[in-house]
Design a protein around this motif. Structure first.
Motif, short mmCIF file in Angstrom:
data_model
loop_
_atom_site.label_atom_id
_atom_site.label_comp_id
_atom_site.label_asym_id
_atom_site.label_seq_id
_atom_site.Cartn_x
_atom_site.Cartn_y
_atom_site.Cartn_z
N GLY A 161 38.44 50.55 27.46
CA GLY A 161 39.25 50.57 28.68
C GLY A 161 39.30 52.12 28.97
N THR A 162 38.16 52.68 29.15
CA THR A 162 38.48 54.11 29.57
C THR A 162 37.63 54.19 31.06
OG1 THR A 162 36.14 54.48 28.64
CG2 THR A 162 38.12 55.32 27.35
N GLY A 163 37.77 55.07 31.78
CA GLY A 163 37.09 54.89 33.09
C GLY A 163 35.78 55.20 33.25
N LEU A 164 35.13 55.28 34.25
CA LEU A 164 33.71 55.50 34.41
C LEU A 164 33.38 55.91 36.00
CD1 LEU A 164 30.42 54.85 32.77
CD2 LEU A 164 30.60 54.24 35.22
N GLY A 165 33.17 56.77 36.20
CA GLY A 165 32.75 57.28 37.91
C GLY A 165 31.21 57.47 38.00
N ARG A 202 29.29 67.83 32.01
CA ARG A 202 29.47 67.92 30.70
C ARG A 202 28.42 67.17 29.83
NH1 ARG A 202 34.83 64.49 31.11
NH2 ARG A 202 32.97 63.02 31.77
N ARG A 203 28.65 67.53 28.40
CA ARG A 203 27.28 67.25 27.45
C ARG A 203 27.04 65.82 27.58
NH1 ARG A 203 27.42 66.25 21.96
NH2 ARG A 203 29.64 66.67 22.04
N TYR A 204 28.32 64.80 27.73
CA TYR A 204 28.38 63.32 27.76
C TYR A 204 28.25 62.95 29.10
CZ TYR A 204 32.97 65.21 27.32
OH TYR A 204 34.30 66.06 27.47
N ASP A 205 28.11 63.59 30.26
CA ASP A 205 27.58 62.99 31.34
C ASP A 205 26.20 62.95 31.51
OD1 ASP A 205 30.21 63.50 32.13
OD2 ASP A 205 29.97 65.40 33.10
N GLY A 218 26.42 60.04 36.30
CA GLY A 218 27.46 59.17 35.55
C GLY A 218 28.37 60.13 34.77
N PHE A 219 29.74 59.88 35.09
CA PHE A 219 30.84 60.63 34.31
C PHE A 219 31.58 59.71 33.62
CE2 PHE A 219 29.57 62.50 38.05
CZ PHE A 219 29.59 64.09 37.53
N PRO A 220 31.29 59.36 32.17
CA PRO A 220 32.06 58.34 31.28
C PRO A 220 33.50 59.00 30.99
CG PRO A 220 29.96 59.10 30.34
CD PRO A 220 30.05 60.15 31.56
N GLY A 221 34.37 58.12 30.83
CA GLY A 221 35.67 58.64 30.69
C GLY A 221 36.58 59.06 31.85
N VAL A 222 35.65 59.12 32.96
CA VAL A 222 36.47 59.78 34.30
C VAL A 222 36.73 58.64 35.18
CG1 VAL A 222 36.00 61.15 36.32
CG2 VAL A 222 35.29 61.84 34.17
N GLY A 223 38.26 58.53 35.44
CA GLY A 223 38.75 57.36 36.39
C GLY A 223 39.04 58.17 37.78
N LYS A 224 39.63 57.21 38.57
CA LYS A 224 39.88 57.56 40.00
C LYS A 224 40.58 59.00 40.18
CE LYS A 224 41.78 53.58 41.56
NZ LYS A 224 42.49 52.65 42.28
#
Ligand SMILES: [Mg+2]
Length: 299
Positions: A161-165, A202-205, A218-224
């Motif tokens: 349920g986390t964002g991704l942009g 960032r390290r996880y992008d 890709g940006f895991p955990g990043v929402g609108k």
């Protein structure tokens, strides 16, 4: 590294097990060929295998032949252990697909260095697989590797349920650089923009080269709520990144147009939907005059 050993003789299995553990291997021991075969069919089986030739059920040579008929994501390096040492036996074992063989009773030093050969082959395969995921010019992920990573991250985001942009960035008027300064200059610009994108991550992008002058992030955990400011920063970073062209004694800069899409808006879980939304937004950014960010809006 894990090693699978199979020997029906309890004593020689024990001896083999103990020397391998001594040398720092994690050992999985099978009592016969069938057990070894079953272990090799599990997920992530050991890549290094030592098989006794003579075993009840499946013998070592039969297993070699069966392994070589399978299509597997990773190579299995097989050493055959045998008391047979006539040249025709050795040929039969190698013909069946063994990589190497050792005559019993084995000399520990010899086994140790033959295992090292196996390890080198396996490491080499790992490096080749790694290289196959990298774009040769920019060092970013290539398109296929990016897509694989994106799929994993989409599934993770939906599960947690986390964002991704994602951002697709296309360098503006790139063709004119190639036309005015030549393709080598164009390559330098691509490399420089790639470095700049990597710094913005960032390290996880994760960043990839999507095609010619098109990059994808890709940006895991990043929402609108956060993707706009990230994209604005990336857009500015690119415009402020100068590339030196020594042959022309010149510093040149480029701009890029960015299309952005968020998983919240396209929650189908299909990576293609997300990418085509970002692609459409990129097209709008180009239409509106380039060097800007457009966020995809669902219908
Ligand atoms: Mg035996």
């Amino acid at each position: 590294m894990q090693v699978l050993i199979a020997d029906d003789d309890a004593l020689s299995r024990r001896v083999l097990h103990d020397v391998l553990v001594d040398w720092g291997y994690q050992v999985i021991a099978a009592k016969n060929g069938n057990e070894a075969w079953n272990i090799m069919q599990q997920d992530h089986p050991p890549n290094l295998v030592i098989l006794d030739w003579m075993m009840p059920g499946l013998d070592g040579v039969e297993i070699c032949a069966m392994v070589r008929q399978q299509v597997k994501p990773r190579y299995t390096y097989i050493i055959l252990l045998t008391s047979r040492n006539r040249p025709e036996d050795i040929v039969q074992g190698l013909e069946a697909g063994a990589d190497d063989y050792i005559v019993k009773p084995f000399n520990p030093d010899e086994l140790k260095y033959r295992l090292k050969i196996g390890e080198r082959i396996i490491d080499l395969e790992e490096r080749i697989l790694g290289l196959a995921r990298i774009d040769y010019l920019t060092g970013l992920l290539n398109r296929r590797a990016f897509m694989e990573k994106l799929e994993i991250e989409i599934n993770r985001s939906l599960r947690e349920g986390t964002g991704l942009g994602i951002i697709i960035a296309d360098i503006d008027y790139f063709k004119t650089i190639n036309d005015s300064y030549g393709h080598l200059a164009g390559d330098r610009v691509l490399q420089n923009v790639a470095r700049c994108l990597q710094k913005s991550c960032r390290r996880y992008d994760f960043a990839g080269r999507y095609g010619g002058e098109e990059f994808i992030l890709g940006f895991p955990g990043v929402g609108k709520n956060r993707i706009q400011s990230i994209a604005d920063r990336v857009c500015m970073d690119i415009s402020q990144c100068y590339t030196e062209l020594p042959q022309h004694g010149q510093l040149i800069s480029v701009t890029a147009s960015l299309g952005v899409a968020c998983l919240e808006d396209y929650p189908s879980g299909n990576p293609d939907h997300l990418i085509s939304a970002a692609d459409d937004a990129l097209y709008v950014a180009k239409k509106k005059g380039r060097n800007q960010v457009v966020i995809a809006k669902p219908e």
